[in-house]
Structures are given as structure tokens and as C-alpha cells.
Write a protein that holds these residues in place. Structure first.
Motif, short mmCIF file in Angstrom:
data_model
loop_
_atom_site.label_atom_id
_atom_site.label_comp_id
_atom_site.label_asym_id
_atom_site.label_seq_id
_atom_site.Cartn_x
_atom_site.Cartn_y
_atom_site.Cartn_z
N UNK A 58 39.18 31.00 36.63
CA UNK A 58 40.23 31.25 37.63
C UNK A 58 40.94 32.54 37.24
N UNK A 59 42.02 32.85 37.91
CA UNK A 59 42.77 34.06 37.60
C UNK A 59 43.39 33.96 36.20
N UNK A 60 43.43 35.08 35.50
CA UNK A 60 44.05 35.13 34.18
C UNK A 60 45.52 34.75 34.29
N UNK A 61 46.02 33.94 33.32
CA UNK A 61 47.41 33.50 33.41
C UNK A 61 48.23 33.83 32.17
N UNK A 62 47.70 34.73 31.30
CA UNK A 62 48.41 35.16 30.11
C UNK A 62 48.33 36.67 29.97
N UNK A 63 48.70 37.18 28.79
CA UNK A 63 48.68 38.60 28.54
C UNK A 63 47.30 39.14 28.23
N UNK A 64 47.26 40.39 27.82
CA UNK A 64 45.99 41.07 27.57
C UNK A 64 45.20 40.33 26.49
N UNK A 65 43.94 40.00 26.82
CA UNK A 65 43.07 39.34 25.87
C UNK A 65 43.33 37.86 25.68
N UNK A 66 44.25 37.27 26.47
CA UNK A 66 44.58 35.86 26.35
C UNK A 66 44.30 35.15 27.67
N UNK A 67 43.64 33.99 27.59
CA UNK A 67 43.31 33.24 28.80
C UNK A 67 42.70 34.17 29.86
N UNK A 68 41.88 35.10 29.42
CA UNK A 68 41.27 36.03 30.37
C UNK A 68 39.97 35.40 30.89
N UNK A 69 40.14 34.43 31.76
CA UNK A 69 39.01 33.66 32.28
C UNK A 69 38.00 34.54 33.03
N UNK A 70 38.47 35.47 33.87
CA UNK A 70 37.48 36.31 34.58
C UNK A 70 36.63 37.15 33.63
N UNK A 71 37.26 37.71 32.58
CA UNK A 71 36.50 38.53 31.62
C UNK A 71 35.48 37.68 30.87
N UNK A 72 35.88 36.46 30.50
CA UNK A 72 34.94 35.55 29.84
C UNK A 72 33.76 35.24 30.76
N UNK A 73 34.04 34.93 32.02
CA UNK A 73 32.97 34.61 32.96
C UNK A 73 32.05 35.81 33.17
N UNK A 74 32.65 36.98 33.26
CA UNK A 74 31.86 38.21 33.47
C UNK A 74 30.97 38.49 32.27
N UNK A 75 31.43 38.18 31.07
CA UNK A 75 30.64 38.44 29.87
C UNK A 75 29.62 37.36 29.56
#
Length: 280
Positions: A58-75
Motif C-alpha cells: 500500500x502507500x508508504x506511511x513512514x519516513x524515508x526508508x521506513x515502511x516503504x511498501x511500494x519500494x519493497x514491492x518494486x524490488x
């Protein structure tokens, strides 16, 4: 676990914070030799069958590098897609009915705020037919009625009742003896991530794979749970994106995905070192 101080106040949820400051330490690096030694111990015959994996974010809900769900999914979509016989699709906030029908394993990494009877029915049906579920970090949080979530996944957490801490921690794997998911790994591993505790649910119903110390007590950080024909693998760790590039953590997640799919736990292990920065 932090979303926003403002919203926590608006919702009337007590902020049970132990240490919210950003970690000043750096995440530990591993040597290639020590990682490859673990992989060699987990190696075995790999019987390849088609494996359909769904990654839910889902959409990221924390700061840079934290709970970055879209970046995790993309990687992790292209990472898992490198494995032979594996098909990976993405879902946003919740899998579609067709994805539930086709998936062998569904991996959740996001803080879901809509646990309802309807989605529980879908989850139960998926587990009932032998599907596998992997829950990363905040995916085991329920804003309301965490007991209902724990009934389906083994244990859960809630902002109102659980505490959290960001920082260095020692993951203790001595609890799990003769456990294929942790074989070969050091019995204690230093991470820079986040812990949750106490958990909600009956821990006697789950198999605890690893713990961490908080307030003088060992709390479950990794667990497995079987419900009907289905399997659930869960981890509290995974707050920071850098943790997903830690080869030791990758081994645990890749083995967890394979275990949840009732595959040999070593099936996805060759992906462990892809794009990883080693100490040496």
C-alpha cells in the motif's frame, strides 16, 4: 509502527513509545563467506513446480526508508521472478479474487486498516485450501480487535496495547531446534530494525523461531502457524528497507515463502545474494 503523532492523538490511541529516535548506528554488513556457508547447509534437492506468488503493498506511511511498501514491492517482484518456475504479481492493499484463486503464497507488507469479516472469510478460504501467507512487519497489526487477526495468523499487535522500539537488537534463534527455516544461521544475529511487544494471541498455538529481548523478557519476533491446510510465516522485523537487503534476513524470508508454499525451504535461496552489498 509509528504513523503520525497527530493521528494517534486524534484517534485517542496511547503512544506506547520506548525509543522513537532514528537509529544512529548503521545496519550490520555480512561477509560473503559466512552467508554462503549458511546457503550450503540449506541446500538440497529442488523439485521445481509452478509457484504463483502475490506481493501485497500500500502507500508508504513512514519516513524515508521506513515502511516503504511500494519500494519493497518494486524490488521484490523482479527478485522473486528470477527464480525458476515462479510467477509474481502485485496487489494494492488486498488481493483480487482471481489472485486468491491462483496464488500459492501471498506476501503482505503494509499496515492494513480494514480487517473485516469479509476479508477474514477470504483469508480463511485461502488458508483452508492450502494457501500460504507471509506477513512482514506491520502486516500483523490490527487497529481494532487484534484477537480476531491473531486467530487467523497466530499472533498480532495493536497500537493501543503493543509497544515498539527502533534500534539495534539481537535476534535469538536458539529457541528453534532442528528447524529447517533457521538451519545454518548464527544462533544470534544483530539487526538494526524495530521490535513489537507484547503480542496478542496464544503463543502456545505458534512455533516461535526467534525472539528478542525487551524489558527483560524474550518476545517472539519470527513465528510459523498452521491453520487447517494453510501455513503462515510471520516476522516482526522489516521496518527499514535496508533489512530486506540483509542476506541473513533474506534467507529467513525466502525460506518462509517456500515453507508457506510447502516447497523445499531452499528453493528460493539462490536469490539471497542478488544485489547484496557485503562487508568484503
Amino acid at each position: 509502527m509509528r504513523r503520525s503523532l497527530f493521528w494517534l492523538c486524534v484517534l485517542g490511541l496511547p503512544l506506547r513509545l520506548i525509543a522513537a529516535d532514528k537509529p544512529k548506528a548503521q545496519p550490520p554488513l555480512r561477509t560473503r563467506a559466512e552467508v554462503e556457508a549458511v546457503l550450503s547447509q540449506g541446500a538440497g534437492e529442488r523439485k521445481i513446480r509452478p509457484l504463483n506468488i502475490v506481493l501485497v503493498a500500500s502507500a508508504q506511511d513512514h519516513g524515508v526508508g521506513e515502511h516503504d511498501y511500494p519500494a519493497w514491492q518494486k524490488g521484490w517482484n523482479p527478485l522473486l521472478s528470477r527464480a525458476e518456475g515462479v510467477t509474481v504479481t502485485n496487489a494494492w492493499e488486498w488481493p483480487t479474487a482471481k489472485q486468491f484463486e491462483r496464488a500459492n503464497v501471498i506476501v503482505f507488507y503494509f499496515w492494513y486498516h480494514k480487517w473485516t469479516n469479509e476479508v477474514y472469510k477470504q483469508l480463511e478460504a485461502f488458508l483452508g485450501r492450502g494457501g500460504g501467507v507471509v506477513l512482514l512487519h506491520s502486516s500483523s497489526i490490527a487497529d481494532h480487535d487484534p484477537e480476531a487477526l491473531a486467530e487467523r495468523i497466530g499472533i498480532s499487535f495493536q497500537p493501543k496495547r503493543s509497544k515498539y522500539r527502533h534500534g539495534e537488537l539481537d535476534l535469538d534463534l536458539t529457541t528453534a531446534k532442528n528447524e529447517p527455516l533457521t538451519v545454518g544461521l548464527p544462533r544470534r544475529i544483530r539487526f538494526l530494525d524495530e521490535t513489537y511487544w507484547p503480542m496478542i494471541g496464544d503463543t502456545s498455538r505458534v512455533r516461535v523461531l526467534a525472539t528478542a529481548q525487551e524489558e527483560g523478557k524474550a518476545w517472539p519476533m519470527l513465528w510459523t502457524f498452521e491453520r487447517g491446510q494453510g501455513r503462515v510465516f510471520g516476522t516482526v522485523l522489516g521496518h527499514y528497507l535496508w533489512t530486506y537487503d540483509d542476506p541473513y534476513f533474506r534467507i529467513l524470508i525466502l525460506r518462509g515463502i517456500a515453507w508457506a508454499a510447502r516447497e523445499p525451504v531452499s528453493r528460493l535461496e539462490p536469490l539471497t545474494t542478488v544485489g547484496v552489498h557485503f562487508k568484503d
